[in-house]
Write an enzyme that holds these catalytic residues in place. Structure first.
Site, PDB file in Angstrom:
ATOM      1  N   GLU A 244       0.811  -1.224   0.000  1.00  0.00           N
ATOM      2  CA  GLU A 244       0.000   0.000   0.000  1.00  0.00           C
ATOM      3  C   GLU A 244       0.843   1.271   0.000  1.00  0.00           C
ATOM      4  O   GLU A 244       0.438   2.308  -0.517  1.00  0.00           O
ATOM      5  CB  GLU A 244      -0.961   0.021   1.190  1.00  0.00           C
ATOM      6  CG  GLU A 244      -2.117  -0.962   1.073  1.00  0.00           C
ATOM      7  CD  GLU A 244      -1.793  -2.344   1.600  1.00  0.00           C
ATOM      8  OE1 GLU A 244      -0.597  -2.609   1.905  1.00  0.00           O
ATOM      9  OE2 GLU A 244      -2.714  -3.167   1.704  1.00  0.00           O
TER      10      GLU A 244
ATOM     11  N   PHE B  15     -11.904  -6.945  13.795  1.00  0.00           N
ATOM     12  CA  PHE B  15     -10.857  -7.445  12.908  1.00  0.00           C
ATOM     13  C   PHE B  15     -10.436  -6.345  11.923  1.00  0.00           C
ATOM     14  O   PHE B  15     -11.277  -5.716  11.289  1.00  0.00           O
ATOM     15  CB  PHE B  15     -11.371  -8.671  12.145  1.00  0.00           C
ATOM     16  CG  PHE B  15     -10.371  -9.181  11.138  1.00  0.00           C
ATOM     17  CD1 PHE B  15      -9.141  -9.665  11.559  1.00  0.00           C
ATOM     18  CD2 PHE B  15     -10.652  -9.150   9.781  1.00  0.00           C
ATOM     19  CE1 PHE B  15      -8.209 -10.121  10.631  1.00  0.00           C
ATOM     20  CE2 PHE B  15      -9.727  -9.603   8.859  1.00  0.00           C
ATOM     21  CZ  PHE B  15      -8.501 -10.088   9.286  1.00  0.00           C
ATOM     22  N   GLN B  16      -9.149  -6.104  11.832  1.00  0.00           N
ATOM     23  CA  GLN B  16      -8.576  -5.088  10.951  1.00  0.00           C
ATOM     24  C   GLN B  16      -9.130  -3.696  11.201  1.00  0.00           C
ATOM     25  O   GLN B  16      -9.298  -2.902  10.278  1.00  0.00           O
ATOM     26  CB  GLN B  16      -8.718  -5.490   9.475  1.00  0.00           C
ATOM     27  CG  GLN B  16      -7.958  -6.784   9.190  1.00  0.00           C
ATOM     28  CD  GLN B  16      -7.708  -7.038   7.727  1.00  0.00           C
ATOM     29  OE1 GLN B  16      -8.524  -6.698   6.883  1.00  0.00           O
ATOM     30  NE2 GLN B  16      -6.556  -7.624   7.419  1.00  0.00           N
TER      31      GLN B  16
ATOM     32  N   LYS C  41     -17.374  -0.286   5.924  1.00  0.00           N
ATOM     33  CA  LYS C  41     -17.861  -1.233   4.916  1.00  0.00           C
ATOM     34  C   LYS C  41     -19.378  -1.159   4.741  1.00  0.00           C
ATOM     35  O   LYS C  41     -19.883  -1.233   3.626  1.00  0.00           O
ATOM     36  CB  LYS C  41     -17.449  -2.654   5.305  1.00  0.00           C
ATOM     37  CG  LYS C  41     -17.786  -3.654   4.216  1.00  0.00           C
ATOM     38  CD  LYS C  41     -17.132  -4.995   4.429  1.00  0.00           C
ATOM     39  CE  LYS C  41     -17.399  -5.904   3.241  1.00  0.00           C
ATOM     40  NZ  LYS C  41     -16.751  -7.220   3.415  1.00  0.00           N
TER      41      LYS C  41
ATOM     42  N   MET D 117      24.602   8.295   2.235  1.00  0.00           N
ATOM     43  CA  MET D 117      24.405   9.566   2.929  1.00  0.00           C
ATOM     44  C   MET D 117      24.717   9.415   4.415  1.00  0.00           C
ATOM     45  O   MET D 117      25.272  10.318   5.046  1.00  0.00           O
ATOM     46  CB  MET D 117      22.967  10.051   2.709  1.00  0.00           C
ATOM     47  CG  MET D 117      22.695  11.437   3.237  1.00  0.00           C
ATOM     48  SD  MET D 117      23.824  12.658   2.569  1.00  0.00           S
ATOM     49  CE  MET D 117      22.917  13.272   1.164  1.00  0.00           C
TER      50      MET D 117
HETATM   51  C1  LIG Z   1      18.811  14.101   1.870  1.00  0.00           C
HETATM   52  C2  LIG Z   1      18.133  15.408   1.689  1.00  0.00           C
HETATM   53  C3  LIG Z   1      18.874  16.558   1.487  1.00  0.00           C
HETATM   54  C4  LIG Z   1      18.255  17.783   1.233  1.00  0.00           C
HETATM   55  N1  LIG Z   1      19.031  18.859   0.942  1.00  0.00           N
HETATM   56  C5  LIG Z   1      18.447  19.990   0.479  1.00  0.00           C
HETATM   57  C6  LIG Z   1      19.217  21.083  -0.039  1.00  0.00           C
HETATM   58  O1  LIG Z   1      20.444  21.052  -0.068  1.00  0.00           O
HETATM   59  N2  LIG Z   1      18.555  22.157  -0.512  1.00  0.00           N
HETATM   60  C7  LIG Z   1      17.202  22.233  -0.525  1.00  0.00           C
HETATM   61  O2  LIG Z   1      16.658  23.208  -1.012  1.00  0.00           O
HETATM   62  N3  LIG Z   1      16.456  21.253  -0.006  1.00  0.00           N
HETATM   63  C8  LIG Z   1      17.037  20.117   0.469  1.00  0.00           C
HETATM   64  N4  LIG Z   1      16.245  19.090   0.935  1.00  0.00           N
HETATM   65  C9  LIG Z   1      14.783  19.255   0.926  1.00  0.00           C
HETATM   66  C10 LIG Z   1      14.256  19.958   2.166  1.00  0.00           C
HETATM   67  O3  LIG Z   1      14.178  19.031   3.213  1.00  0.00           O
HETATM   68  C11 LIG Z   1      12.854  20.575   1.898  1.00  0.00           C
HETATM   69  O4  LIG Z   1      11.974  19.571   1.490  1.00  0.00           O
HETATM   70  C12 LIG Z   1      12.846  21.605   0.810  1.00  0.00           C
HETATM   71  O5  LIG Z   1      13.962  22.467   0.921  1.00  0.00           O
HETATM   72  C13 LIG Z   1      11.576  22.438   0.877  1.00  0.00           C
HETATM   73  O6  LIG Z   1      11.404  23.109  -0.323  1.00  0.00           O
HETATM   74  P1  LIG Z   1      10.552  24.446  -0.442  1.00  0.00           P
HETATM   75  O7  LIG Z   1      11.046  25.457   0.531  1.00  0.00           O
HETATM   76  O8  LIG Z   1      10.555  24.793  -1.868  1.00  0.00           O
HETATM   77  O9  LIG Z   1       9.122  24.075   0.103  1.00  0.00           O
HETATM   78  P2  LIG Z   1       7.976  23.060  -0.302  1.00  0.00           P
HETATM   79  O10 LIG Z   1       7.950  21.966   0.685  1.00  0.00           O
HETATM   80  O11 LIG Z   1       7.995  22.710  -1.733  1.00  0.00           O
HETATM   81  O12 LIG Z   1       6.740  23.984   0.059  1.00  0.00           O
HETATM   82  C14 LIG Z   1       6.129  24.793  -0.870  1.00  0.00           C
HETATM   83  C15 LIG Z   1       5.736  26.128  -0.268  1.00  0.00           C
HETATM   84  O13 LIG Z   1       5.023  26.818  -1.277  1.00  0.00           O
HETATM   85  C16 LIG Z   1       3.729  27.139  -0.818  1.00  0.00           C
HETATM   86  N5  LIG Z   1       2.809  26.989  -1.928  1.00  0.00           N
HETATM   87  C17 LIG Z   1       2.271  25.866  -2.434  1.00  0.00           C
HETATM   88  N6  LIG Z   1       1.478  26.147  -3.479  1.00  0.00           N
HETATM   89  C18 LIG Z   1       1.509  27.472  -3.640  1.00  0.00           C
HETATM   90  C19 LIG Z   1       0.881  28.383  -4.542  1.00  0.00           C
HETATM   91  N7  LIG Z   1       0.077  27.960  -5.526  1.00  0.00           N
HETATM   92  N8  LIG Z   1       1.125  29.707  -4.398  1.00  0.00           N
HETATM   93  C20 LIG Z   1       1.945  30.162  -3.404  1.00  0.00           C
HETATM   94  N9  LIG Z   1       2.558  29.348  -2.538  1.00  0.00           N
HETATM   95  C21 LIG Z   1       2.343  28.025  -2.650  1.00  0.00           C
HETATM   96  C22 LIG Z   1       3.438  26.218   0.332  1.00  0.00           C
HETATM   97  O14 LIG Z   1       2.524  26.796   1.220  1.00  0.00           O
HETATM   98  C23 LIG Z   1       4.827  26.013   0.936  1.00  0.00           C
HETATM   99  O15 LIG Z   1       5.125  27.016   1.869  1.00  0.00           O
HETATM  100  C24 LIG Z   1      16.850  17.865   1.242  1.00  0.00           C
HETATM  101  C25 LIG Z   1      16.103  16.728   1.490  1.00  0.00           C
HETATM  102  C26 LIG Z   1      16.717  15.504   1.691  1.00  0.00           C
HETATM  103  C27 LIG Z   1      15.872  14.316   1.915  1.00  0.00           C
HETATM  104  C1  LIG Z   2      12.633   5.177   5.283  1.00  0.00           C
HETATM  105  C2  LIG Z   2      13.942   5.816   5.618  1.00  0.00           C
HETATM  106  N1  LIG Z   2      14.768   5.247   6.523  1.00  0.00           N
HETATM  107  C3  LIG Z   2      15.958   5.817   6.817  1.00  0.00           C
HETATM  108  C4  LIG Z   2      16.341   6.984   6.226  1.00  0.00           C
HETATM  109  C5  LIG Z   2      17.685   7.637   6.583  1.00  0.00           C
HETATM  110  N2  LIG Z   2      18.559   7.667   5.411  1.00  0.00           N
HETATM  111  C6  LIG Z   2      18.688   8.766   4.643  1.00  0.00           C
HETATM  112  S1  LIG Z   2      19.699   8.548   3.341  1.00  0.00           S
HETATM  113  C7  LIG Z   2      20.026   6.956   3.790  1.00  0.00           C
HETATM  114  C8  LIG Z   2      20.927   6.105   2.974  1.00  0.00           C
HETATM  115  C9  LIG Z   2      20.404   5.783   1.634  1.00  0.00           C
HETATM  116  O1  LIG Z   2      21.205   4.799   1.044  1.00  0.00           O
HETATM  117  P1  LIG Z   2      21.114   4.478  -0.493  1.00  0.00           P
HETATM  118  O2  LIG Z   2      19.715   4.293  -0.899  1.00  0.00           O
HETATM  119  O3  LIG Z   2      22.060   3.372  -0.816  1.00  0.00           O
HETATM  120  O4  LIG Z   2      21.591   5.838  -1.152  1.00  0.00           O
HETATM  121  P2  LIG Z   2      23.029   6.533  -1.187  1.00  0.00           P
HETATM  122  O5  LIG Z   2      23.038   7.570  -0.103  1.00  0.00           O
HETATM  123  O6  LIG Z   2      24.057   5.487  -0.983  1.00  0.00           O
HETATM  124  O7  LIG Z   2      23.088   7.158  -2.530  1.00  0.00           O
HETATM  125  C10 LIG Z   2      19.331   6.636   4.960  1.00  0.00           C
HETATM  126  C11 LIG Z   2      19.416   5.334   5.646  1.00  0.00           C
HETATM  127  C12 LIG Z   2      15.433   7.558   5.310  1.00  0.00           C
HETATM  128  N3  LIG Z   2      15.692   8.723   4.702  1.00  0.00           N
HETATM  129  N4  LIG Z   2      14.272   6.939   5.002  1.00  0.00           N
END
Ligand SMILES: Cc1cc2nc3c(=O)[nH]c(=O)nc-3n(C[C@H](O)[C@H](O)[C@H](O)COP(=O)(O)OP(=O)(O)OC[C@H]3O[C@@H](n4cnc5c(N)ncnc54)[C@H](O)[C@@H]3O)c2cc1C
Ligand SMILES: Cc1ncc(C[n+]2csc(CCOP(=O)(O)OP(=O)(O)O)c2C)c(N)n1
Ligand SMILES: [Mg+2]
Lengths: 569, 163
Positions: A53, A115-116, A165, A481
């Site tokens: 799911e 159940f469920q 249901k 990472m």
């Molecule tokens: C491993 C990892 C590393 C990351 N590293 C980075 C990084 O280096 N740099 C980075 O930028 N992010 C990074 N992120 C992502 C970060 O965690 C955030 O998800 C991201 O930065 C949020 O983006 P945003 O500010 O554009 O907001 P979003 O989450 O895209 O939010 C959108 C905003 O726009 C508003 N909005 C929506 N629709 C409209 C509309 N029609 N008109 C006006 N406003 C609207 C919403 O209210 C909200 O405030 C990383 C994520 C991961 C998992």
């Molecule tokens: C469901 C979930 N569990 C744990 C994490 C923490 N986490 C972030 S990046 C990462 C490693 C990802 O490994 P891989 O998919 O091999 O990607 P790589 O960083 O090696 O490119 C982990 C464990 C997560 N983001 N999501």
């Protein structure tokens, strides 16, 4: 004449058809059997049977991300609903419009530990825009209408409709409302005229401006309006991870992504600008790092967002504009053009020259002569081979950041990733949703050997639904990472970040009836990609690239540090 | 700072838990909360007393407004308003307490609403500070039980919260 009465299950199906839904991703079970029986009898929409799911919800979510339409998932009660929760939370964090229909035990059984039975409304409450428990079939059609309306308007988000249901068996005349109005829910779209005026004045007086554009530009389909304003003013633009594609990457005014793994030019410009126009971006901690450090530099901030609670949440702003990005940007451009003069050309020229200096540090350089495959190289080749025009989904980790940095997205809705929740396991089901929405279009899923195993069972769904996705596995043999953080911040104590006992991915792909390839040498990267997107265009190809296990993502801002405190290669 | 926030919400099952959930999920504190239907049965009115910096209170009102079931939010502390709280106190009414408790209730304009051989139950309305004052004035040994509603608030004069 009395209207013919329909069962609740029929009503659900009719509502979906009335909403123009063409694809539903789901998995059956006891509580939704009546709905599945009606699905069997209809031909308005296609149901895609997943293998878990969570995948149904990610697929529906990515379907929405790549089309702008509301995604729909259908799951059963109990474990079906709990399995869906990660997908719902993922969509919630990234503001994705989606309706998730969950089955529930019959109303008389609610609260009996039946159940469920789980309290789906209670479990999902903190990670939905709204949710409904439909206790009476008479409320069903209107509730469905509200669900779609709430999901798609204002700041979009997932809405759960929990249907017991017995409600799917009960009879009621069917009438689907054409429109809905709710006294308690009225999202603003037009920005405040006075604030817009102030903003224009501020923009025209800017000497070191930056436009910081986020996911809101994609969600609001406002790329065109953003480009128009930026080009008219000649202002540089940076995108968040969620905003990529909202401004064309190849454009000279584009600074690349900002934030934790952003470019020097983006982060330094953000830190040192005097006027910041934030557009549909929420000053996330991964973006501005430490807010205290960010606020040390004086600058004026204009912030456009539909959600007032995004404004002045982490950083105090000077000109808040609550409204829909597209409308507000168009208004800003109109007024700026009417002003009869642009910003001071000398100042802007000097600022762009400063930016070029930062850019000249070439922070995304990497060893192109390497004898082992560099992950960055694979992404660059993928960009070339697909002409920069593929839909790219991603999992979470280093590969995600390299995808963001090296695939130069030029159009909105092409980059599909989990930013807010950072959900490993998102990539493959997301690619399924995208491919369903865009049959025939090239779809690449960039993943890691850790992430892909979190929803690997979906290879079966891809077979059943003939989804010719290209899986680009950047196999570094590590939870990369995590390993990178351990290298930088835990004195190389690699606690549980090594993924031992990896399966033979080629055989695995073949076992599911797909094509598998293992690529170990840099010179084989491009031919393998060409083959996958050429000869094997119509098949799912699982490309297992054995990449440098020690490669890191640069630049990097350590958690809690400021934008100008990047670790560089 | 202490703020008293008043809101109108749809009288739907689950609306209260959305609000309680919002406060706990975002780490806002609730000093007191009370809720009851209004003259329009489809609406409930809630009063929340909370504490936080200006930024936190701004977020609280924005986040409350964002909840789909909430029709209107008003920070009563932004202007002139009246607050009242109801308290019921069960006290010992034996020996010399029997007279003393009656006297204390009179002084604080309370009413004895239940009389038994050994106890009185006193009803008192007022601001939170007045209720605190009453409890402090009583001999702690005499207090058997207290129950308070938390503050209800309403704007003064023309200030009306209506949809
Ligand atoms: C491993 C990892 C590393 C990351 N590293 C980075 C990084 O280096 N740099 C980075 O930028 N992010 C990074 N992120 C992502 C970060 O965690 C955030 O998800 C991201 O930065 C949020 O983006 P945003 O500010 O554009 O907001 P979003 O989450 O895209 O939010 C959108 C905003 O726009 C508003 N909005 C929506 N629709 C409209 C509309 N029609 N008109 C006006 N406003 C609207 C919403 O209210 C909200 O405030 C990383 C994520 C991961 C998992
Ligand atoms: C469901 C979930 N569990 C744990 C994490 C923490 N986490 C972030 S990046 C990462 C490693 C990802 O490994 P891989 O998919 O091999 O990607 P790589 O960083 O090696 O490119 C982990 C464990 C997560 N983001 N999501
Ligand atoms: Mg890995």
């Amino acid at each position: 004449m009395a209207d013919t009465e329909l069962t609740g299950a029929e009503i659900v199906v009719r509502c979906l058809a009335a909403e123009g839904v063409e694809h539903v991703f789901g998995y059956p079970g006891g509580a939704v059997l009546n709905i599945y029986d009606e699905i069997y009898k209809q031909d308005k929409f296609l149901h895609i049977l997943v293998r878990h799911e969570q995948a149904a919800v990610h697929a529906a979510d990515a379907y929405a991300r790549s089309t702008g339409k509301v995604g729909v998932a259908l799951v059963t009660s109990g474990p079906g609903a709990t399995n869906a929760v990660t997908g719902i939370a993922t969509a919630y964090m990234d503001s994705i419009p989606m309706v998730v229909i969950t089955g529930q035990v019959p109303t008389p059984a609610i609260g009996m530990d039946a159940f469920q039975e789980v309290d789906t409304i209670g479990i999902t409450r903190p990670c939905v825009k709204h949710n409904f428990l439909v206790k009476d079939v008479k409320d069903l059609a209107e509730t469905m209408k509200k669900a779609f309306y709430i999901a798609a308007t204002g700041r979009p988000g997932p809405v759960v409709v929990d249907i017991p249901k017995d409600v799917t068996q009960h009879l009621c005349a069917f009438h689907y409302p054409d429109s809905i109005s709710m006294r308690s829910y009225n999202p603003t779209s037009k920005g405040h005229a006075g604030q817009i005026k102030r903003a224009v004045q501020m923009l025209l007086e800017a000497k070191r401006p930056v436009i910081y554009a986020g996911g809101g530009v994609i969600l609001g389909d406002a790329a065109e309006q953003l480009i128009e304003l930026a080009r008219y003013l000649g202002f540089p633009v940076t995108n968040t991870l969620m905003g990529l594609g909202g401004y064309p990457s190849p454009d000279p005014l584009f600074l690349g992504m900002l934030g934790m793994h952003g470019t020097i030019e983006a982060n330094m410009a953000m830190q040192h600008c005097d006027v910041l126009l934030a557009v549909g971006a929420r000053f996330d901690d991964r973006v501005i790092g430490n807010p205290k450090h960010f606020q040390k530099e004086a600058r004026k901030i204009i912030h456009i967002d539909v959600d007032p609670s995004s404004i002045s949440k982490r950083v105090k702003v000077d000109v808040p504009i609550v409204g829909n990005v597209g409308q507000v940007l168009a208004e800003l451009t109109k007024l700026a053009q009417a002003a009869g003069h642009g910003p001071d050309p000398e100042s802007i020229k000097a600022w762009l020259a400063q930016i070029e200096l930062w850019r000249s540090q070439d922070c995304l350089k990497y060893d192109r002569e390497s004898a082992v495959i560099k992950p960055q190289f694979v992404i660059e080749k993928l960009y070339e081979v697909t002409g920069g025009d593929a839909y790219v989904t991603s999992d979470v980790g280093q590969h995600q950041m390299w995808a963001a940095q090296y695939y130069k997205f030029a159009k909105p809705r092409r980059w599909i990733n989990s930013g807010g929740l950072g959900t490993m396991g998102f990539g493959l089901p997301a690619a399924m949703g995208v491919q369903m929405a865009h049959p025939g279009a090239p779809v690449a899923c960039i993943t890691g050997e850790g992430s892909i195993q979190m929803n690997i069972q979906e290879l079966a769904t891809c077979k059943q639904s003939n989804l010719p996705i290209k899986i680009i596995l950047l196999n570094n043999g590590y939870l990369g990472m995590v390993r990178q953080w351990q290298e930088f911040f835990y004195e190389e104590r690699y606690s549980e970040s090594y993924v031992a006992s990896l399966p033979d991915f080629v055989k695995l792909a073949e076992a599911y009836g797909h094509v598998g390839m293992k690529i170990e040498k840099p010179e084989d990267v491009e031919p393998a990609l060409r083959k996958a997107f050429g000869e094997y265009k119509d098949q799912l190809v699982f490309l297992n690239f054995i990449t440098d296990p020690r490669e890191n993502v640069y630049p990097m801002i350590p958690a809690g540090k400021g934008l100008s405190e990047m670790i560089l290669i | 700072m202490r703020h008293i926030i008043s809101l109108m919400m749809e009288n739907e099952a689950g609306a209260l838990s959305r609000i309680a959930g919002l406060f706990s999920a975002r780490g806002y504190n609730i000093e007191s909360l009370n809720v009851a239907p209004t003259e329009d049965a489809s609406l409930s009115r809630m009063t929340i007393v909370t504490r936080g910096s200006d930024e936190v209170i701004e977020q609280i009102t924005k986040q409350l407004n964002k909840l789909v079931d909430i029709v209107k939010v008003q920070d009563l502390s932004d202007g002139c308003h009246i607050e009242r709280e109801l308290m019921l106190v069960k006290v010992k009414a034996t020996g010399e307490y029997r007279e003393e408790m009656k006297r204390m209730a009179d002084i604080f304009r309370g009413r004895i609403i239940d009389v038994a051989d050994k106890t009185y139950t006193i009803e008192l309305t007022g601001t939170g500070a007045k209720l605190d004052g009453f409890l402090e004035a009583l001999d702690p040994a005499a207090i058997l039980e207290t129950v308070r509603t938390g503050a209800s608030g309403i704007g003064r004069g023309d200030r009306v919260l209506k949809i």
